[in-house]
Scaffold this motif. Structure first.
Motif, short mmCIF file in Angstrom:
data_model
loop_
_atom_site.label_atom_id
_atom_site.label_comp_id
_atom_site.label_asym_id
_atom_site.label_seq_id
_atom_site.Cartn_x
_atom_site.Cartn_y
_atom_site.Cartn_z
N ALA A 84 -0.71 4.76 -2.56
CA ALA A 84 0.65 4.26 -2.36
C ALA A 84 0.72 3.09 -1.37
O ALA A 84 1.62 2.25 -1.48
N PHE A 95 3.88 8.05 0.69
CA PHE A 95 4.32 9.45 0.74
C PHE A 95 4.28 10.02 2.15
O PHE A 95 5.20 10.70 2.58
N ARG A 96 3.19 9.73 2.87
CA ARG A 96 2.93 10.52 4.07
C ARG A 96 3.02 9.76 5.39
O ARG A 96 2.77 10.36 6.44
N TYR A 103 7.94 11.70 1.90
CA TYR A 103 8.00 13.11 2.28
C TYR A 103 8.78 13.36 3.57
O TYR A 103 9.13 14.49 3.88
N GLN A 169 -3.56 6.25 -8.03
CA GLN A 169 -2.76 7.47 -7.89
C GLN A 169 -1.28 7.13 -8.01
O GLN A 169 -0.43 8.00 -7.94
N HIS A 189 -2.49 10.04 -11.78
CA HIS A 189 -1.34 10.92 -11.61
C HIS A 189 -0.25 10.64 -12.65
O HIS A 189 0.92 10.93 -12.42
N VAL A 234 1.76 13.54 -13.17
CA VAL A 234 1.03 14.79 -12.93
C VAL A 234 1.60 15.50 -11.70
O VAL A 234 1.62 14.93 -10.60
N THR A 263 -4.65 4.66 0.68
CA THR A 263 -4.49 6.09 0.34
C THR A 263 -4.92 6.96 1.51
O THR A 263 -5.86 6.62 2.23
N SER A 264 -4.25 8.11 1.64
CA SER A 264 -4.62 9.06 2.69
C SER A 264 -5.79 9.93 2.25
O SER A 264 -6.30 10.71 3.04
N ASN A 287 -7.09 0.06 4.78
CA ASN A 287 -6.06 1.06 5.05
C ASN A 287 -5.58 0.93 6.49
O ASN A 287 -6.27 0.36 7.34
N GLU A 289 -5.34 3.31 8.44
CA GLU A 289 -6.07 4.29 9.27
C GLU A 289 -7.29 4.77 8.50
O GLU A 289 -7.36 4.64 7.29
N ASP A 307 -3.16 -3.69 6.83
CA ASP A 307 -2.50 -3.64 5.53
C ASP A 307 -3.42 -4.13 4.42
O ASP A 307 -4.24 -5.04 4.63
N CYS A 308 -3.27 -3.54 3.25
CA CYS A 308 -4.10 -3.92 2.11
C CYS A 308 -4.01 -5.43 1.85
O CYS A 308 -5.01 -6.09 1.59
P1 OAD Z 1 -0.11 8.63 1.13
O1 OAD Z 1 1.27 8.34 1.53
O2 OAD Z 1 -0.61 10.01 1.25
O3 OAD Z 1 -1.11 7.70 1.95
C1 OAD Z 1 -0.89 6.33 2.08
C2 OAD Z 1 -1.94 5.76 3.02
O4 OAD Z 1 -1.79 4.35 3.02
C3 OAD Z 1 -1.82 6.22 4.46
O5 OAD Z 1 -3.10 6.41 5.00
C4 OAD Z 1 -1.11 5.04 5.14
O6 OAD Z 1 -1.46 4.90 6.51
C5 OAD Z 1 -1.65 3.88 4.35
N1 OAD Z 1 -0.77 2.72 4.28
C6 OAD Z 1 0.56 2.67 4.23
N2 OAD Z 1 0.99 1.42 4.05
C7 OAD Z 1 -0.12 0.65 3.95
C8 OAD Z 1 -0.35 -0.74 3.75
N3 OAD Z 1 0.64 -1.62 3.57
N4 OAD Z 1 -1.63 -1.17 3.70
C9 OAD Z 1 -2.65 -0.29 3.89
N5 OAD Z 1 -2.50 1.02 4.08
C10 OAD Z 1 -1.25 1.49 4.10
O7 OAD Z 1 -0.27 8.10 -0.37
P2 OAD Z 1 -1.41 8.46 -1.43
O8 OAD Z 1 -2.71 8.67 -0.76
O9 OAD Z 1 -1.34 7.47 -2.50
O10 OAD Z 1 0.98 12.44 -5.87
O11 OAD Z 1 -0.89 9.86 -1.97
C11 OAD Z 1 -1.63 10.53 -2.94
C12 OAD Z 1 -0.72 11.36 -3.80
O12 OAD Z 1 0.06 12.22 -2.98
C13 OAD Z 1 0.32 10.56 -4.55
O13 OAD Z 1 -0.17 10.03 -5.75
C14 OAD Z 1 1.40 11.57 -4.80
C15 OAD Z 1 1.39 12.29 -3.48
O14 OAD Z 1 1.75 13.63 -3.55
C16 OAD Z 1 1.89 12.79 -6.77
O15 OAD Z 1 3.04 12.53 -6.66
C17 OAD Z 1 1.39 13.51 -7.94
#
Ligand code: OAD
Length: 333
Positions: A84, A95-96, A103, A169, A189, A234, A263-264, A287, A289, A307-308
């Motif tokens: 994300a 999301f996180r 969330y 994802q 997903h 998903v 991604t986290s 990322n 972090e 940032d990406c």
């Molecule tokens: P997360 O929100 O879990 O993680 C996003 C990560 O990206 C975190 O480590 C942030 O610090 C980092 N981040 C945020 N903005 C950024 C930026 N501009 N550049 C670089 N890094 C950045 O999102 P995902 O890992 O994608 O599933 O979450 C995985 C899955 O959890 C999602 O696909 C979703 C969720 O539940 C479903 O909905 C099925």
């Protein structure tokens, strides 16, 4: 990698159900080719990583050398793992991230835990929160989010003939809007292009599903069995698309560079992809972090902290691809 898939269900890495088997490289985890994923094992790994004294910042020399290898077309099978964070600069919250992530903004639904909004059992019982959320997250709105520099970079990799696959994802559809060929994409997903019944799997036209959910804010009902329908994204408790299972083994075996963006690495099985590429495959994390397998940086790993978009800008600067990136970005706006 020899994988006999016992279970490919979506699961949080810290709450993986007892029945969840995570496939892994047999060389790492014994001859069966599987390792049993266990919460305490993952926690100790995280602790180990966070106590590590190894570098947390971008190693500019390794980054420069990777960029040179890109510009010299030395990579042929780049595998991208996207989350994300890659879409945040398009205005889509992740999301996180504390405070800004999706969330953290769901309190008014009074969910038992935030991920419940994407949980199959919860939807079966309480579909309304997800239906309401769809007003916000259903992609394709006119004037809606456009691809970011990170997406444009993936398209550059594809045009340069180096992209093996993107495992995303994300359910925002920005990879396709960036022009990435569907053959190069695995939407781990799912997506909002089709919809089906959560019980009998009968399909419903996505236009009908959208009309119910977004225009009427109603729960779409299956005409065959009367159960609930949802778009084919998903949910926790559901299997990943067959395409993931078909391709992930050969793609990770062939990968000569793994690029992980935004991604986290909290959600299985995608979070395990960095452990499936070969031991000599460089792994680059862009990322905000360190996460997952990058908590303990290995010698073949590079971490760009930030940032990406800044990460891909830096890589393109080092590779002499600034104009390629800029042109591509303009094309997908
Ligand atoms: P997360 O929100 O879990 O993680 C996003 C990560 O990206 C975190 O480590 C942030 O610090 C980092 N981040 C945020 N903005 C950024 C930026 N501009 N550049 C670089 N890094 C950045 O999102 P995902 O890992 O994608 O599933 O979450 C995985 C899955 O959890 C999602 O696909 C979703 C969720 O539940 C479903 O909905 C099925």
């Amino acid at each position: 990698m020899r994988l006999t898939h016992l279970h490919w269900g979506l699961a949080l890495s810290s709450t993986v159900p007892v029945s969840c088997w995570i496939p892994s490289r047999s060389s790492n985890y014994g001859s069966s080719g599987f390792r049993y994923f266990n919460e305490s094992l993952y926690r100790s790994r995280r602790l180990y990583g966070s106590n590590s004294n190894e570098s947390a910042g971008a190693d500019s020399e390794i980054l420069e050398s990777l960029a040179k290898r890109l510009s010299n077309q030395k990579f042929q099978n780049v595998v991208v793992l996207m989350g994300a964070g890659a879409s945040v600069s398009a205005g889509i919250p992740d999301f996180r991230s504390p405070g800004t992530g999706l969330y953290d903004r769901l309190q008014h639904y009074q969910l038992p835990y935030p991920e419940a909004i994407f949980d199959l059992d919860y939807y079966r019982d309480q579909p309304k929160p997800f239906v309401e959320l769809c007003q916000e997250i259903w992609p394709g709105k006119e004037g809606g989010p456009r691809p970011t520099l990170a997406h444009a970079f993936c398209k550059v990799l594809e045009d340069q003939g180096m992209l093996r696959r993107i495992y995303t994802q994300n359910i925002d559809g920005l990879e396709s809007l960036a022009g990435i060929d569907t053959d190069k994409l695995v939407e781990c997903h799912g997506h909002f292009r089709t919809s089906s019944c959560i019980k009998c799997r009968s399909t419903m036209s996505i236009d009908d599903c959208r009309r119910e959910m977004v225009e009427k804010m109603e729960v779409p009902i299956c005409k065959q069995c009367g159960s609930y329908v949802k778009p084919d994204i998903v949910f926790f408790g559901e299997e990943l698309p067959a395409r993931f299972q078909e391709l992930v083994s050969s793609d990770t075996d062939s990968a000569d560079l793994l690029l992980v963006m935004g991604t986290s690495l909290m959600v299985m099985p995608v979070a395990a992809i960095p452990s499936w590429v070969s031991h000599d495959c460089p792994r680059l994390l862009l990322n905000r972090e360190r996460v997952g397998h990058f908590l303990r940086i290995q010698s073949r790993d590079v971490f760009f902290e930030g940032d990406c978009d800044d990460g891909v800008r830096e890589i393109c600067k080092l590779a002499g691809w600034e104009s390629l990136l800029g042109d591509q970005f303009q094309d997908c706006r």
